[in-house]
Design an enzyme around this catalytic site. Structure first.
Site, mmCIF file in Angstrom:
data_model
loop_
_atom_site.group_PDB
_atom_site.id
_atom_site.type_symbol
_atom_site.label_atom_id
_atom_site.label_comp_id
_atom_site.label_asym_id
_atom_site.label_seq_id
_atom_site.Cartn_x
_atom_site.Cartn_y
_atom_site.Cartn_z
ATOM 1 N N CYS A 123 -34.839 26.524 43.372
ATOM 2 C CA CYS A 123 -33.435 26.305 42.986
ATOM 3 C C CYS A 123 -33.098 24.825 43.167
ATOM 4 C CB CYS A 123 -32.516 27.178 43.829
ATOM 5 S SG CYS A 123 -32.923 28.919 43.653
ATOM 6 N N CYS A 342 -26.106 26.799 54.898
ATOM 7 C CA CYS A 342 -26.837 27.384 53.772
ATOM 8 C C CYS A 342 -27.466 26.319 52.892
ATOM 9 C CB CYS A 342 -25.877 28.166 52.885
ATOM 10 S SG CYS A 342 -25.403 29.701 53.594
HETATM 11 N N1 SAH Z 1 -33.466 32.924 49.058
HETATM 12 C C1 SAH Z 1 -32.315 33.667 49.408
HETATM 13 C C2 SAH Z 1 -31.882 33.462 50.835
HETATM 14 C C3 SAH Z 1 -31.869 32.056 51.358
HETATM 15 S S1 SAH Z 1 -30.683 30.976 50.651
HETATM 16 C C4 SAH Z 1 -31.184 33.393 48.430
HETATM 17 O O1 SAH Z 1 -31.302 32.450 47.660
HETATM 18 O O2 SAH Z 1 -30.226 34.152 48.435
HETATM 19 C C5 SAH Z 1 -29.182 31.577 51.378
HETATM 20 C C6 SAH Z 1 -27.936 31.191 50.618
HETATM 21 O O3 SAH Z 1 -27.753 29.775 50.614
HETATM 22 C C7 SAH Z 1 -27.945 31.613 49.145
HETATM 23 O O4 SAH Z 1 -26.745 32.267 48.825
HETATM 24 C C8 SAH Z 1 -28.037 30.299 48.413
HETATM 25 O O5 SAH Z 1 -27.426 30.388 47.136
HETATM 26 C C9 SAH Z 1 -27.276 29.393 49.345
HETATM 27 N N2 SAH Z 1 -27.535 27.969 49.156
HETATM 28 C C10 SAH Z 1 -28.668 27.366 48.766
HETATM 29 N N3 SAH Z 1 -28.501 26.022 48.716
HETATM 30 C C11 SAH Z 1 -27.225 25.782 49.094
HETATM 31 C C12 SAH Z 1 -26.456 24.592 49.282
HETATM 32 N N4 SAH Z 1 -26.982 23.392 49.063
HETATM 33 N N5 SAH Z 1 -25.187 24.729 49.688
HETATM 34 C C13 SAH Z 1 -24.649 25.938 49.932
HETATM 35 N N6 SAH Z 1 -25.331 27.094 49.809
HETATM 36 C C14 SAH Z 1 -26.604 27.011 49.378
HETATM 37 FE FE1 SF4 Z 2 -33.364 29.452 45.826
HETATM 38 FE FE2 SF4 Z 2 -32.874 30.876 48.069
HETATM 39 FE FE3 SF4 Z 2 -35.281 29.817 47.617
HETATM 40 FE FE4 SF4 Z 2 -33.231 28.204 48.166
HETATM 41 S S1 SF4 Z 2 -34.137 29.714 49.523
HETATM 42 S S2 SF4 Z 2 -34.815 27.925 46.559
HETATM 43 S S3 SF4 Z 2 -31.559 29.315 47.152
HETATM 44 S S4 SF4 Z 2 -34.294 31.401 46.388
#
Ligand code: SAH
Ligand code: SF4
Length: 351
Positions: A123, A342
Site C-alpha cells: 500500500c 497506524c
Molecule cells: N494489513 C492490515 C493491518 C495492518 S494496517 C490492514 O491493512 O488492514 C492497520 C491499519 O492502518 C489499516 O486500516 C491501514 O489502512 C492503516 N494505515 C496504513 N497506513 C496508514 C497511515 N499512514 N496512516 C493511517 N493509517 C494507516
Molecule cells: Fe497495506 Fe496493511 Fe500491508 Fe500496510 S500493513 S501495506 S496497510 S496491507
C-alpha cells in the site's frame, strides 16, 4: 525445536500423554506459561526434574522476545517497542493504554501486534507496505509480543484487555499462524483473552474473511476499504487486483451474518486523494442501509507524500456519511509523535 508457546492446550496435553505423563502435567506447564512467564523449561518448578530433562531433550523450548528499543509518548499512554524474536528478526509492537472510566479502575490496555515483518501488499500510504515483505511470523512470535507487554504491566497489577491485529503485515496473508495465535490467546487455558476483545484488520482479502467467518469465533473484523471504487483502490493498494470493492463489502456482510459481529470499514483519509465530497457521497451510496460502520483515520505521516486533510474536511466527510445514515467515527490519534500509530511501523528506522 518447538516453542511451548506454539502449542494449543489440547496439543500440550497430547504431548504430555505421549511422553507417558498424566494429563494434569499439561496444566502445570500452561499455568506458569501464561501467568508467570518462565524463561526456560527449568523455571517451571512444578515439573519433575526428569520431565524437564525429557522436554529439553525432545527439543522443546520457551521463547521470549528481547526488547531492543522502547519509546513512550509524552502522555505516557502509548509505548512502542522493537522486539528481537526467537527467529532473530526484529518487530515493532505497540501498547496503547486508555485511562480507566471509573476512579480506581484499571486502564484499558490494547496491544497492537504484528503478523509479518514488512508486508507484500505494498500500500503506497503505509510505511510497512513501503518496506516490502520480509517474513511471516510464527504463532509463538505473535504471542510473545503480547506476553512481553503483559509481563511489564502485570508488575503494576494491570493486564492486557484488548488485542488488535493492526501492526506490521497483513494477517490474512499469514492465516494459519495468525489463527493459531488467536486460538491460544483466547483459550481459557492459554492466555484467556475474550474473543470479543480481539480485532483483526485486513486489507480485504476475501478468501481470508470467508475462512475467518467459518472459525466459529467471536472475533471483531476491520476491513481497510480506503476507496469506494476499484479504480482508486487499485492506485492505493497496488496488489488488490483480484478482490473488488463490491466483493470485499459482501464478504464483510457475510461475516456479520455468520458471526453477529459488526464489521468496521477503515478508511484512511488522504488530502486530495480520497477525501472529496464526491467520493464521500459515493462511499455513502455504497454503504447506506446495510448497517456498516466506518472508521475514518486521518493519515499519519510516513515517508510518503500523503498529507492529512484539514479538520474541517475530515468533519465534512463524516457529515456526508452520517447524513446518509452510515454510522461513522473518527479514529482518536495515539502515538503519532513516536511513529507508533497506524501505518507508521517499520523496522529499519527506530524512533
Ligand atoms: N494489513 C492490515 C493491518 C495492518 S494496517 C490492514 O491493512 O488492514 C492497520 C491499519 O492502518 C489499516 O486500516 C491501514 O489502512 C492503516 N494505515 C496504513 N497506513 C496508514 C497511515 N499512514 N496512516 C493511517 N493509517 C494507516
Ligand atoms: Fe497495506 Fe496493511 Fe500491508 Fe500496510 S500493513 S501495506 S496497510 S496491507
Amino acid at each position: 525445536m518447538t516453542d511451548l508457546y506454539r502449542l494449543l492446550p489440547e496439543e500440550m496435553e497430547k504431548m504430555v500423554i505421549d511422553m507417558g505423563y498424566d494429563r494434569y502435567r499439561a496444566n502445570q506447564i500452561l499455568m506458569p506459561l501464561y501467568c508467570k512467564f518462565p524463561k526456560s523449561i527449568a523455571d517451571i518448578k512444578q515439573l519433575p526434574k526428569e520431565m524437564i530433562a525429557e522436554l529439553v531433550d525432545a527439543g522443546y523450548t520457551i521463547g521470549s522476545a528481547k526488547e531492543v528499543h522502547k519509546i513512550t509518548s509524552d502522555d505516557g499512554d502509548t509505548t512502542k517497542v522493537l522486539l528481537n524474536l526467537t527467529n532473530d528478526k526484529s518487530v515493532e509492537t505497540v501498547l496503547m493504554q486508555y485511562k480507566p472510566e471509573k476512579v480506581g479502575g484499571l486502564p484499558r490496555s490494547t496491544v497492537c501486534v504484528s503478523t509479518q515483518i514488512g508486508c507484500a501488499m505494498g500500500c503506497i500510504f503505509c510505511a510497512t507496505g513501503q518496506m516490502g515483505f520480509e517474513t511471516n511470523l510464527k504463532a509463538e512470535h505473535i504471542i510473545s509480543q503480547v506476553i512481553h507487554f503483559e509481563e511489564i504491566i502485570e508488575q503494576r497489577k494491570e493486564h492486557i484487555t484488548n488485542l488488535v491485529f493492526m501492526g506490521m503485515g497483513e494477517p490474512m496473508a499469514n492465516y494459519d499462524e495468525m489463527i493459531r495465535a488467536v486460538k491460544i490467546l483466547t483459550d481459557p487455558r492459554g492466555f484467556g483473552l475474550g474473543q470479543r476483545h480481539i480485532t483483526i484488520s485486513t486489507i480485504g482479502i476475501k478468501a481470508g474473511i470467508e475462512r475467518l467467518a467459518e472459525e466459529n469465533l467471536q472475533i471483531g473484523l476491520a476491513i481497510s476499504l480506503l476507496a469506494p471504487n476499484n479504480e482508486l483502490r487499485k492506485k492505493l493498494v497496488p496488489t488488490a487486483t483480484s478482490d473488488s470493492v463490491e466483493e470485499i463489502i459482501e464478504a464483510g456482510h457475510n461475516y456479520f451474518k455468520k458471526t453477529g459481529r459488526r464489521v468496521t470499514f477503515e478508511y484512511v483519509l488522504m488530502d486530495g486523494v480520497n477525501d472529496s465530497r464526491e467520493i464521500a457521497n459515493e462511499l455513502a451510496e455504497l454503504l447506506r442501509g446495510n448497517g456498516s460502520h466506518v472508521n475514518l483515520i486521518p493519515i499519519n505521516p510516513t515517508a510518503g507524500d500523503f498529507e492529512r486533510p484539514s479538520k474541517s474536511r475530515v468533519f465534512e466527510f463524516k457529515r456526508i456519511l452520517s447524513g446518509a445514515g452510515v454510522n461513522c467515527t473518527i479514529r482518536i490519534e495515539k502515538g503519532t509523535e513516536i511513529s507508533a500509530a497506524c501505518g507508521q511501523l517499520r523496522t529499519d528506522i527506530v524512533g
